[in-house]
Design an enzyme around this catalytic site. Sequence first.
Site, PDB file in Angstrom:
ATOM      1  N   HIS A 130       0.839  -1.205   0.000  1.00 23.06           N
ATOM      2  CA  HIS A 130       0.000   0.000   0.000  1.00 23.06           C
ATOM      3  C   HIS A 130       0.869   1.248   0.000  1.00 23.06           C
ATOM      4  O   HIS A 130       1.876   1.309   0.707  1.00 23.06           O
ATOM      5  CB  HIS A 130      -0.908   0.022   1.231  1.00 23.06           C
ATOM      6  CG  HIS A 130      -1.930  -1.075   1.208  1.00 23.06           C
ATOM      7  ND1 HIS A 130      -3.166  -0.918   0.632  1.00 23.06           N
ATOM      8  CD2 HIS A 130      -1.870  -2.352   1.652  1.00 23.06           C
ATOM      9  CE1 HIS A 130      -3.837  -2.061   0.738  1.00 23.06           C
ATOM     10  NE2 HIS A 130      -3.073  -2.947   1.347  1.00 23.06           N
ATOM     11  N   GLY A 188      -6.306  -1.752   2.926  1.00 21.48           N
ATOM     12  CA  GLY A 188      -5.999  -0.338   2.694  1.00 21.48           C
ATOM     13  C   GLY A 188      -6.323   0.514   3.916  1.00 21.48           C
ATOM     14  O   GLY A 188      -5.522   1.369   4.316  1.00 21.48           O
TER      15      GLY A 188
HETATM   16  N1  LIG Z   1      -6.371  -5.549  -4.848  1.00 15.27           N
HETATM   17  C1  LIG Z   1      -5.652  -5.953  -3.682  1.00 15.27           C
HETATM   18  C2  LIG Z   1      -6.261  -7.139  -2.992  1.00 15.27           C
HETATM   19  C3  LIG Z   1      -7.645  -6.876  -2.459  1.00 15.27           C
HETATM   20  C4  LIG Z   1      -7.661  -5.930  -1.267  1.00 15.27           C
HETATM   21  C5  LIG Z   1      -9.050  -5.834  -0.696  1.00 15.27           C
HETATM   22  N2  LIG Z   1      -9.993  -5.125  -1.451  1.00 15.27           N
HETATM   23  C6  LIG Z   1      -9.102  -5.522   0.760  1.00 15.27           C
HETATM   24  O1  LIG Z   1     -10.219  -5.305   1.244  1.00 15.27           O
HETATM   25  O2  LIG Z   1      -8.096  -5.577   1.452  1.00 15.27           O
HETATM   26  C7  LIG Z   1      -4.199  -6.293  -4.031  1.00 15.27           C
HETATM   27  O3  LIG Z   1      -3.902  -6.617  -5.179  1.00 15.27           O
HETATM   28  O4  LIG Z   1      -3.347  -6.235  -3.130  1.00 15.27           O
END
Ligand SMILES: N[C@@H](CCC[C@H](N)C(=O)O)C(=O)O
Length: 394
Positions: free
Chosen positions: A247, A314
């Site tokens: 992130h 996130g």
């Molecule tokens: N797109 C993310 C994985 C999914 C994250 C999710 N929406 C959450 O709630 O944490 C990735 O590729 O790391």
Amino acid sequence: MAIAAAITLPSTAVNHRSLSSPYEASFSSFRLSSSSFQQSSTLKPISVRTGKKPGFRVFSSMSIHAPETSSPTSFLDHKESGILHFVKYHGLGNDFILVDNQDSSEPKITPEQAVKLCDRNFGIGADGVIFAMPGTNGTDYTMRIFNSDGSEPEMCGNGVRCFARFIAELENLNGKQSFTVHTGAGLIVPEIQEDGKVRVDMGEPILKASDVPTKIPPNKDQSVVKARLDVDGLNWNVTCVSMGNPHCVIFSTESSKDLQVDELNLAEIGPKFEHHMVFPARTNTEFVQVLSSSHLKMRVWERGAGATLACGTGACAVVVAAVLEGRTGRSCRVDLPGGPLDIEWREDDNHIYMTGPAEVVFMDQFLSDDALFLPDENYHLDRLCWLKRTNLYS
Ligand SMILES: N[C@@H](CCC[C@H](N)C(=O)O)C(=O)O
């Protein structure tokens, strides 16, 4: 009594776009065999016009009540071998297709099929597909996920809350409300609360730049906190946190202008962060506004899924970044476009705890591979209209 025809999902030349996948994955063909089953009171048969391939049916239901004919009480009781079942869940609008994959340690559908299922116009529509698999390393279960672009992330926060509710429907947990889940981010422990929300021990954040991973030059302690990053001609102050998945969290630009998140053109700026050369595994990006020392508002551009209504990992990363930048305390409410999550980064164990909802949208099952492999237009019109009716108006 309905008879389901024998079908085979074709063996695919898999281009498994894993995002530094922690798993060894090989995908073979998955054969769906003949099956007959009793139609329960909660299942509504839908005759689907397929044009080229008449006569196959999709069974679908919005009911979460038990079928009258069987003793167990889950809405997933009608499990027939040879049919690919799924339930669609959402956590604050971050939506997933959940597949019961407990009889195999290989996902029942390929990344390519996941892309088709996730398509919001030609498929079911979702931000990802999640597989409930047998436990690994002594855990009760394993969770794997494909993003809507077919890539495989290590973890998903909203997804693991949906996973917990799905498991609670599939299994008799004997009153146990908590279990252990092996993920690409390690051990995750969800607990279903009395109010139906799920509280998840998300483990410890990873701050070491090379482990996030990011190539942004780190501080002396190896972390990247409030570092300058030029994207699209603007210098942004970024803090990088991994929750198992990467992130990049932003509160301000270099001119110390705090973000007004509603003003951002996410679709334009998001991909420029996601694919920036300083993020070798790509990145999820969170744009954040501080409302108070315990209240944040964020928008997210997800790796492999684009702009979503919520991102659990996130929101956790955002609170860690807010603490590291000295902007909030360790316990915050985080407002996402789909609703709020409660996040706490505890000092005693360094773990992050996330609490939020997870809800069923609908359940369905495939008796044919048509939904996965370019079905004709009539099929979609009929089926999606029906789903819209049941979801929105019934
Ligand atoms: N797109 C993310 C994985 C999914 C994250 C999710 N929406 C959450 O709630 O944490 C990735 O590729 O790391």
